[in-house]
Design a protein around this motif. Structure first.
Motif, PDB file in Angstrom:
ATOM      1  N   CYS A  24       0.864  -1.016   0.036  1.00 29.74           N
ATOM      2  CA  CYS A  24       0.342   0.064   0.061  1.00 29.74           C
ATOM      3  C   CYS A  24       0.891   1.646   0.230  1.00 29.74           C
ATOM      4  O   CYS A  24       1.434   1.315   0.233  1.00 29.74           O
ATOM      5  N   CYS A  75      -7.553  -3.325  -1.082  1.00 30.31           N
ATOM      6  CA  CYS A  75      -6.795  -3.636   0.112  1.00 30.31           C
ATOM      7  C   CYS A  75      -7.321  -3.354   1.298  1.00 30.31           C
ATOM      8  O   CYS A  75      -6.882  -3.823   2.982  1.00 30.31           O
ATOM      9  N   CYS A  80      -4.830   3.974   2.537  1.00 30.55           N
ATOM     10  CA  CYS A  80      -4.162   3.789   1.104  1.00 30.55           C
ATOM     11  C   CYS A  80      -4.219   4.589   0.287  1.00 30.55           C
ATOM     12  O   CYS A  80      -5.910   4.770   0.231  1.00 30.55           O
ATOM     13  N   HIS A  85      -4.595  -0.011  -6.000  1.00 27.65           N
ATOM     14  CA  HIS A  85      -5.677  -0.702  -5.173  1.00 27.65           C
ATOM     15  C   HIS A  85      -6.937   0.486  -4.946  1.00 27.65           C
ATOM     16  O   HIS A  85      -7.583  -0.544  -3.915  1.00 27.65           O
TER      17      HIS A  85
HETATM   18 ZN   LIG Z   1      -3.253  -0.528  -0.352  1.00 33.27          ZN
END
Ligand SMILES: [Zn+2]
Length: 168
Positions: A24, A75, A80, A85
């Protein structure tokens, strides 16, 4: 003049709060109660407001998400901001439509959201071998700074578009 506050572009402020890891990319700035990163955008006293850092990340990389569509984490890690993601929530059949309208309405508001994938592809083509135009001039045509063009050309930003292109 010394001591005078310097204007820092939003995109640059955004990246100054991001710590990239192998997984991340973590927001190191302020967070809300749920752990989502926050950053203030807009001009002081005019339209200054907090926005979610991961929503801004989406806007910087892919263009602003429509206000009725969530930017969600694959995620499950709220701080993040890594673009790959993130994904858009909501499956409305008119989502594309809304996105298009929203772009027209808000595209100019987020500094980094002015470029679309098509612009970036165009910039990469022009910045390829045999470039005859200056970064400043290319930037002027697309309404962004010389530094933004240099970042795209070097692969520091919009890497996904670049890689997609070289793979094709
Ligand atoms: Zn992430």
């Amino acid at each position: 003049m010394l001591g005078r506050p310097r204007f820092v572009p939003l995109e640059q402020r955004f990246w100054s709060y991001v710590r990239k890891t192998d997984g991340c990319w973590l927001w190191t700035g302020s967070r809300d109660k749920k752990g989502y990163g926050r950053i203030h955008v807009g001009a002081k006293g005019i339209d200054r407001r907090p926005v979610l850092a991961h929503r801004l990340s989406w806007a910087l990389h892919f263009g602003e998400a429509p206000s009725n569509v969530g930017v969600l984490h694959r995620c499950d890690n709220p701080p993040c901001v890594r673009p790959d993601h993130l994904f858009l929530g909501g499956q409305g059949s008119n989502m594309q439509d809304c996105a298009e309208k929203d772009r027209i309405a808000h595209g100019e508001r987020v500094a980094g959201a002015r470029l679309r994938v098509a612009d970036v592809e165009d910039i990469l083509r022009i910045c390829g071998p045999g470039r005859t135009e200056s970064y400043r001039s290319i930037g002027a045509r697309h309404g962004v700074s010389e530094a933004t063009i240099r970042d795209i050309a070097s692969g520091r930003t919009w890497r996904r578009v670049r890689e997609g292109k070289s793979a094709a």
